[in-house]
Design a protein around this motif. Sequence first.
Motif, PDB file in Angstrom:
ATOM      1  N   GLU A  13     -10.564  -4.653 -11.723  1.00  0.00           N
ATOM      2  CA  GLU A  13     -11.741  -5.519 -11.839  1.00  0.00           C
ATOM      3  C   GLU A  13     -11.600  -6.729 -10.939  1.00  0.00           C
ATOM      4  N   THR A  14     -12.742  -7.166 -10.407  1.00  0.00           N
ATOM      5  CA  THR A  14     -12.838  -8.422  -9.676  1.00  0.00           C
ATOM      6  C   THR A  14     -13.956  -9.219 -10.338  1.00  0.00           C
ATOM      7  N   ASN A  15     -14.325 -10.336  -9.739  1.00  0.00           N
ATOM      8  CA  ASN A  15     -15.424 -11.129 -10.306  1.00  0.00           C
ATOM      9  C   ASN A  15     -16.696 -10.307 -10.468  1.00  0.00           C
ATOM     10  N   GLU A 121      -8.551  -6.387  -3.934  1.00  0.00           N
ATOM     11  CA  GLU A 121      -8.024  -5.905  -5.213  1.00  0.00           C
ATOM     12  C   GLU A 121      -7.174  -4.648  -5.032  1.00  0.00           C
ATOM     13  N   VAL A 122      -7.585  -3.752  -4.151  1.00  0.00           N
ATOM     14  CA  VAL A 122      -6.832  -2.524  -3.911  1.00  0.00           C
ATOM     15  C   VAL A 122      -5.513  -2.837  -3.192  1.00  0.00           C
ATOM     16  N   VAL A 123      -5.531  -3.816  -2.307  1.00  0.00           N
ATOM     17  CA  VAL A 123      -4.302  -4.244  -1.636  1.00  0.00           C
ATOM     18  C   VAL A 123      -3.357  -4.898  -2.659  1.00  0.00           C
ATOM     19  N   TYR A 125      -3.189  -4.272  -5.822  1.00  0.00           N
ATOM     20  CA  TYR A 125      -2.640  -3.151  -6.589  1.00  0.00           C
ATOM     21  C   TYR A 125      -1.508  -2.477  -5.792  1.00  0.00           C
ATOM     22  N   GLY A 126      -1.734  -2.275  -4.507  1.00  0.00           N
ATOM     23  CA  GLY A 126      -0.721  -1.632  -3.667  1.00  0.00           C
ATOM     24  C   GLY A 126       0.590  -2.398  -3.618  1.00  0.00           C
ATOM     25  N   PHE A 127       0.498  -3.707  -3.479  1.00  0.00           N
ATOM     26  CA  PHE A 127       1.715  -4.509  -3.399  1.00  0.00           C
ATOM     27  C   PHE A 127       2.343  -4.767  -4.759  1.00  0.00           C
ATOM     28  N   GLU A 128       1.525  -5.068  -5.768  1.00  0.00           N
ATOM     29  CA  GLU A 128       2.074  -5.438  -7.074  1.00  0.00           C
ATOM     30  C   GLU A 128       2.425  -4.238  -7.945  1.00  0.00           C
ATOM     31  N   LYS A 129       1.584  -3.207  -7.981  1.00  0.00           N
ATOM     32  CA  LYS A 129       1.820  -2.061  -8.871  1.00  0.00           C
ATOM     33  C   LYS A 129       2.576  -0.931  -8.176  1.00  0.00           C
ATOM     34  N   MET A 130       2.152  -0.622  -6.925  1.00  0.00           N
ATOM     35  CA  MET A 130       2.804   0.477  -6.207  1.00  0.00           C
ATOM     36  C   MET A 130       4.095   0.032  -5.539  1.00  0.00           C
ATOM     37  N   LYS A 131       4.269  -1.282  -5.381  1.00  0.00           N
ATOM     38  CA  LYS A 131       5.459  -1.867  -4.745  1.00  0.00           C
ATOM     39  C   LYS A 131       5.579  -1.497  -3.260  1.00  0.00           C
ATOM     40  N   LEU A 132       4.429  -1.384  -2.601  1.00  0.00           N
ATOM     41  CA  LEU A 132       4.423  -1.094  -1.170  1.00  0.00           C
ATOM     42  C   LEU A 132       4.972  -2.283  -0.382  1.00  0.00           C
ATOM     43  N   HIS A 133       5.491  -1.991   0.793  1.00  0.00           N
ATOM     44  CA  HIS A 133       5.934  -3.032   1.729  1.00  0.00           C
ATOM     45  C   HIS A 133       4.828  -3.350   2.729  1.00  0.00           C
ATOM     46  N   SER A 134       4.070  -2.319   3.111  1.00  0.00           N
ATOM     47  CA  SER A 134       2.987  -2.534   4.077  1.00  0.00           C
ATOM     48  C   SER A 134       1.838  -1.573   3.804  1.00  0.00           C
ATOM     49  N   ILE A 135       0.652  -2.015   4.228  1.00  0.00           N
ATOM     50  CA  ILE A 135      -0.566  -1.217   4.070  1.00  0.00           C
ATOM     51  C   ILE A 135      -1.268  -1.220   5.404  1.00  0.00           C
TER      52      ILE A 135
END
Length: 187
Positions: A13-15, A121-123, A125-135
Amino acid sequence: MLPINFNPFQNLETNRLLLRKLSNSDVTEVFEFRSNATVMQYIPRPLLQNEAEAIEHIAMINEKIENNEGINWAITLKGNPKLIGIIGHFRIQPQNYRSEIGYMISPEYHGKGIVTEAIHEVVRYGFEKMKLHSIEAIIDPRNLASERVLQKNGFTKEAHILENEYFNGEFLDTVIYSLLRRNFKSR
């Protein structure tokens, strides 16, 4: 190697937005997007020919989620379940802690900041939940609107590759934008 697990599926969710799982009830909108030459002009994929192909596309997206190979969300406005766009992580490279994002939105919602908001928001999620280093995002260099939206989200141009993709009888250039986790500003 980075473990990937999208189960259970997480809405975002976002605003203004609710990003939720696609379902067969989205078939009309998915068909409208993926059969519209204007929406697809910078996406080198064949246009869908009928709603049965749209159902197959939704099934393919949800199968990738079940198999932890990729994740897409339906972009909707809060309080209105109608799909207005699609966004997600695909071509995930667990060994490199990297994914590619892709997105599309209905033309009537262009220029309203919706894609910028959804990408953020998707980015996150990628960094915080998926623990990605780069997108990364790979775009057609003629797609100036997509370039601007990526830059608004902190992405940097990595490369312009000449005629590396062949589609519909012509060779196309691609541009790669990327964002490192350390450069992401969560707002």
